[in-house]
Design an enzyme around this catalytic site. Structure first.
Site, PDB file in Angstrom:
ATOM      1  N   ALA A   1      -8.038   0.778   3.205  1.00 19.01           N
ATOM      2  CA  ALA A   1      -7.246   0.882   1.962  1.00 19.01           C
ATOM      3  C   ALA A   1      -7.663   2.083   1.129  1.00 19.01           C
ATOM      4  O   ALA A   1      -7.585   2.061  -0.092  1.00 19.01           O
ATOM      5  CB  ALA A   1      -7.401  -0.410   1.148  1.00 19.01           C
ATOM      6  N   ALA A   2      -8.111   3.143   1.811  1.00 16.35           N
ATOM      7  CA  ALA A   2      -8.579   4.316   1.067  1.00 16.35           C
ATOM      8  C   ALA A   2      -7.562   5.442   1.054  1.00 16.35           C
ATOM      9  O   ALA A   2      -7.831   6.514   0.525  1.00 16.35           O
ATOM     10  CB  ALA A   2      -9.894   4.812   1.666  1.00 16.35           C
TER      11      ALA A   2
ATOM     12  N   ARG B   1       3.366   8.511  -0.548  1.00 20.34           N
ATOM     13  CA  ARG B   1       4.795   8.216  -0.489  1.00 20.34           C
ATOM     14  C   ARG B   1       5.239   7.248  -1.587  1.00 20.34           C
ATOM     15  O   ARG B   1       6.424   7.083  -1.841  1.00 20.34           O
ATOM     16  CB  ARG B   1       5.154   7.668   0.902  1.00 20.34           C
TER      17      ARG B   1
ATOM     18  N   LYS C   1      -1.867   2.724  -4.129  1.00 21.52           N
ATOM     19  CA  LYS C   1      -0.786   2.014  -3.427  1.00 21.52           C
ATOM     20  C   LYS C   1      -1.017   0.510  -3.325  1.00 21.52           C
ATOM     21  O   LYS C   1      -0.139  -0.283  -3.682  1.00 21.52           O
ATOM     22  CB  LYS C   1      -0.616   2.617  -2.026  1.00 21.52           C
TER      23      LYS C   1
ATOM     24  N   GLN D   1     -14.682   5.643   1.657  1.00 27.13           N
ATOM     25  CA  GLN D   1     -14.414   6.765   2.565  1.00 27.13           C
ATOM     26  C   GLN D   1     -14.451   8.021   1.693  1.00 27.13           C
ATOM     27  O   GLN D   1     -13.727   8.101   0.693  1.00 27.13           O
ATOM     28  CB  GLN D   1     -13.028   6.603   3.201  1.00 27.13           C
TER      29      GLN D   1
ATOM     30  N   ASN E   1       4.795   1.715   2.541  1.00 34.44           N
ATOM     31  CA  ASN E   1       4.432   3.123   2.391  1.00 34.44           C
ATOM     32  C   ASN E   1       5.162   3.741   1.207  1.00 34.44           C
ATOM     33  O   ASN E   1       4.663   4.650   0.564  1.00 34.44           O
ATOM     34  CB  ASN E   1       4.764   3.903   3.662  1.00 34.44           C
TER      35      ASN E   1
ATOM     36  N   LYS F   1       5.809 -21.944 -30.928  1.00 32.47           N
ATOM     37  CA  LYS F   1       4.693 -21.062 -30.550  1.00 32.47           C
ATOM     38  C   LYS F   1       3.371 -21.621 -31.026  1.00 32.47           C
ATOM     39  O   LYS F   1       3.289 -22.133 -32.151  1.00 32.47           O
ATOM     40  CB  LYS F   1       4.908 -19.680 -31.179  1.00 32.47           C
TER      41      LYS F   1
ATOM     42  N   TYR G   1       3.317 -17.130 -41.955  1.00 31.98           N
ATOM     43  CA  TYR G   1       2.736 -15.809 -42.202  1.00 31.98           C
ATOM     44  C   TYR G   1       3.053 -15.375 -43.625  1.00 31.98           C
ATOM     45  O   TYR G   1       4.206 -15.411 -44.061  1.00 31.98           O
ATOM     46  CB  TYR G   1       3.357 -14.841 -41.190  1.00 31.98           C
TER      47      TYR G   1
ATOM     48  N   ALA H   1      17.094 -32.819 -46.595  1.00 29.35           N
ATOM     49  CA  ALA H   1      17.692 -31.642 -45.958  1.00 29.35           C
ATOM     50  C   ALA H   1      17.700 -30.469 -46.930  1.00 29.35           C
ATOM     51  O   ALA H   1      17.876 -30.642 -48.137  1.00 29.35           O
ATOM     52  CB  ALA H   1      19.108 -31.971 -45.508  1.00 29.35           C
TER      53      ALA H   1
HETATM   54  C1  UD1 Z   1      -0.461   3.636  10.529  1.00 31.26           C
HETATM   55  C2  UD1 Z   1      -0.672   3.854  12.036  1.00 31.26           C
HETATM   56  C3  UD1 Z   1       0.660   3.578  12.762  1.00 31.26           C
HETATM   57  C4  UD1 Z   1       1.112   2.186  12.479  1.00 31.26           C
HETATM   58  C5  UD1 Z   1       1.192   1.943  10.973  1.00 31.26           C
HETATM   59  C6  UD1 Z   1       1.430   0.473  10.713  1.00 31.26           C
HETATM   60  C7  UD1 Z   1      -2.387   5.553  12.280  1.00 31.26           C
HETATM   61  C8  UD1 Z   1      -2.658   6.971  12.566  1.00 31.26           C
HETATM   62  N1  UD1 Z   1      -1.108   5.198  12.272  1.00 31.26           N
HETATM   63  O1  UD1 Z   1       0.473   4.594  10.091  1.00 31.26           O
HETATM   64  O2  UD1 Z   1       0.500   3.748  14.162  1.00 31.26           O
HETATM   65  O3  UD1 Z   1       2.392   1.981  13.077  1.00 31.26           O
HETATM   66  O4  UD1 Z   1      -0.033   2.301  10.318  1.00 31.26           O
HETATM   67  O5  UD1 Z   1       1.569   0.246   9.356  1.00 31.26           O
HETATM   68  O6  UD1 Z   1      -3.302   4.775  12.119  1.00 31.26           O
HETATM   69  N2  UD1 Z   1      -6.057   4.844   5.097  1.00 31.26           N
HETATM   70  C9  UD1 Z   1      -7.389   5.069   4.742  1.00 31.26           C
HETATM   71  N3  UD1 Z   1      -7.865   6.324   4.810  1.00 31.26           N
HETATM   72  C10 UD1 Z   1      -7.121   7.384   5.246  1.00 31.26           C
HETATM   73  C11 UD1 Z   1      -5.774   7.150   5.614  1.00 31.26           C
HETATM   74  C12 UD1 Z   1      -5.271   5.866   5.527  1.00 31.26           C
HETATM   75  O7  UD1 Z   1      -8.095   4.142   4.361  1.00 31.26           O
HETATM   76  O8  UD1 Z   1      -7.665   8.499   5.292  1.00 31.26           O
HETATM   77  C13 UD1 Z   1      -5.516   3.483   4.959  1.00 31.26           C
HETATM   78  C14 UD1 Z   1      -4.349   3.434   3.990  1.00 31.26           C
HETATM   79  O9  UD1 Z   1      -4.796   3.095   2.694  1.00 31.26           O
HETATM   80  C15 UD1 Z   1      -3.455   2.355   4.598  1.00 31.26           C
HETATM   81  C16 UD1 Z   1      -3.821   2.342   6.075  1.00 31.26           C
HETATM   82  O10 UD1 Z   1      -5.026   3.053   6.196  1.00 31.26           O
HETATM   83  O11 UD1 Z   1      -3.708   1.085   4.060  1.00 31.26           O
HETATM   84  C17 UD1 Z   1      -2.744   2.981   6.924  1.00 31.26           C
HETATM   85  O12 UD1 Z   1      -2.509   4.295   6.454  1.00 31.26           O
HETATM   86  P1  UD1 Z   1      -1.028   4.858   6.337  1.00 31.26           P
HETATM   87  O13 UD1 Z   1      -1.088   6.220   5.810  1.00 31.26           O
HETATM   88  O14 UD1 Z   1      -0.161   3.874   5.651  1.00 31.26           O
HETATM   89  O15 UD1 Z   1      -0.667   4.932   7.892  1.00 31.26           O
HETATM   90  P2  UD1 Z   1       0.776   4.909   8.510  1.00 31.26           P
HETATM   91  O16 UD1 Z   1       1.355   6.272   8.467  1.00 31.26           O
HETATM   92  O17 UD1 Z   1       1.561   3.850   7.904  1.00 31.26           O
HETATM   93 MG    MG Z   2       1.263   2.578   6.301  1.00 30.36          MG
END
Ligand code: UD1
Ligand code: MG
Length: 454
Positions: free
Chosen positions: A11-12, A17, A24, A74, A225, A348, A384, A420
């Protein structure tokens, strides 16, 4: 760290998008930051809090996760492979590693359990989740051999032009053999369209079969995304919540216009009329009738409660309470059993005793009202004075006549009556009649003597 499976959630990412200042995975879904759904599913499937890879210094995400996860950072968003590589030795453990992308909030714990069980069923390097979603755009595609083994995952933007596009998509959810995963991550390169270290490239670096489990429900393949996908996820989650409510014995007249947050509870044989929203920690008993067009947030209600086109926030309702149309019940209000609010009433920060009726157009603010009280239409408790708020206290069995003004702080004793149209700014003793208005004067024959206008 034990030998059982443990989960890592990625989740980093920057979530570019989404075009948002908010990270996100903190965007709300069903009223909660959506990362929590994957965290809860992972916890349910593995029995322990997952590791979540977060961006450096993301204090908001850390706070939302609290004790539900172990956060690791990360250093820079160099791709999903690099994100997983950021998990320190101390969090790696010998058991299988369940990896999830953080943007898959509709994934079910049962699906993760199936993936873990499949992985344990025969020797293999990895088991991953594939699916054929309604919207495959942006997803990696799986290339399988004749035996069904997954050979590699190709990101959509790296697909060779002119060749057939595989239908099966990568869910971004994998179980890896620990001994193989961690060393293989160090061999990833960033030779792809985005110049990132793709986790998907690790598949080709593993030795031994990579098997797939196919997700049974296309909704699980809604990944967030961008904000169109956020809306799609919201719709899918809503259908799931409403289906569960209906299967538990609640009638939802029009699911398409009914919005219920996942944590909301509604007792059996209740009916939810169209265009109604139940959110937050709302919990309703059996045989309630809600709506149409009711909006309830954090409402705790008993059984057989009837609520019309009204808005209620953070309040408690006993059994058999009836709230008419266009009412507003604001925070910190308790309506005991059998209370009735007429049309256009507002209450309230008040407690209202059992069986009390607050009629149409009344405004009861900062008040403690006893049992079996009748508050006539248009009554206002003036709380009030321009500087401070004061309370109004009304005893049991009090009768307040229509259009009365009660100026707080003021006390109406048990069983008293207010005529009243009264203006009451002095306490009324129990059992008394208070009339706070000028006496009516009739001028006999006035109409005939009325000066004629020229
Ligand atoms: C990724 C997969 C894709 C898959 C899709 C499913 C890869 C290269 N691609 O694509 O094959 O179909 O998920 O949803 O893995 N994240 C990090 N650090 C980073 C980049 C991303 O922690 O440097 C995390 C994001 O926060 C996210 C997850 O990894 O939660 C996926 O990243 P995202 O950019 O959404 O990958 P997709 O393009 O959706
Ligand atoms: Mg994704």
């Amino acid at each position: 760290m034990g030998d059982g499976p443990h989960a890592v959630i990625l989740a980093a990412g920057q979530g570019k998008r989404m075009r948002s200042a908010l990270p996100k995975v903190l965007h709300p879904l069903g009223g909660r930051p959506f990362i929590l759904y994957a965290v809860e599913a992972a916890q349910a499937a593995t029995g322990s809090p997952p590791v979540v890879v977060i961006a450096p210094g993301d204090a908001r995400l850390r706070e939302v996760l609290g004790d539900a996860a172990i956060c690791v950072e990360q250093a820079a968003p160099l791709g999903t492979g690099d994100a997983l590589r950021s998990v320190p030795e101390s969090q790696r453990g010998p058991g299988p590693v369940l990896v999830l992308v953080g943007d898959a909030p509709l994934i079910r714990a049962e699906t993760l359990e199936r993936l873990i069980a499949a992985h344990a069923s025969s020797p293999r390097a990895c088991t991953l989740l594939l699916g054929v979603p309604t919207d495959p755009s942006g997803l990696g595609r799986a290339v399988r051999d004749a035996d069904g083994h997954v050979l590699r995952i190709v990101e959509e933007r790296d697909l060779p032009i002119g060749e057939p596009v595989p239908m099966e998509c990568n869910g971004g959810i994998y179980v890896f053999d620990s001994a193989q995963l961690w060393p293989a991550l160090d061999r990833l390169t960033s030779a792809n369209a985005q110049g990132e270290f793709y986790l998907t490239d690790v598949i080709e670096l593993l030795t031994g079969p990579v098997e797939a489990v196919v997700a049974p429900d296309p909704d699980e393949f809604i990944f967030i995304n961008d904000r169109r996908q956020l809306a799609a996820a919201e719709g899918a989650l809503r259908r799931r919540t409403l289906d569960a409510l209906m299967l538990s014995g609640v009638t939802v007249e029009d699911p398409a216009s009914t919005y219920v947050d996942p944590g909301v509870q509604v007792g059996p044989d209740s009916v939810i009329h169209p265009m109604t929203t139940l959110s937050g920690s709302t919990r309703l008993g059996a045989e309630c009738e809600i709506g149409p067009m009711a909006v309830l947030r954090d409402v705790r209600a008993g059984q057989r409660v009837v609520i019309g086109e009204s808005r209620l926030d953070d309040c408690e309702l006993g059994d058999d309470v009836r709230v008419g149309a266009y009412c507003r019940v604001r925070p910190n209000t308790v309506l005991a059993s059998g209370v009735e609010l007429g049309t256009h009433a507002e209450v309230k920060n008040s407690t209202v005793g059992a069986g009390t009726r607050i009629s149409h157009f009344s405004c009861v603010l900062d008040s403690d009202v006893g049992e079996a009280v009748n508050i006539g239409a248009g009554t206002v408790t003036c709380n009030y004075d321009g500087e401070a708020k004061f309370r109004t206290t009304i005893g049991n069995r009090v009768f307040v006549g229509t259009n009365s003004t009660l100026v707080a702080p003021v006390r109406l004793g048990d069983g008293c009556y207010v005529g009243a149209g009264s203006f009451i700014d002095h306490d009324v003793p129990a059992g008394a009649l208070a009339v706070g208005r000028s006496r009516q004067r009739n001028v006999e024959g006035w109409a005939a003597r009325r000066p004629v206008q020229s």
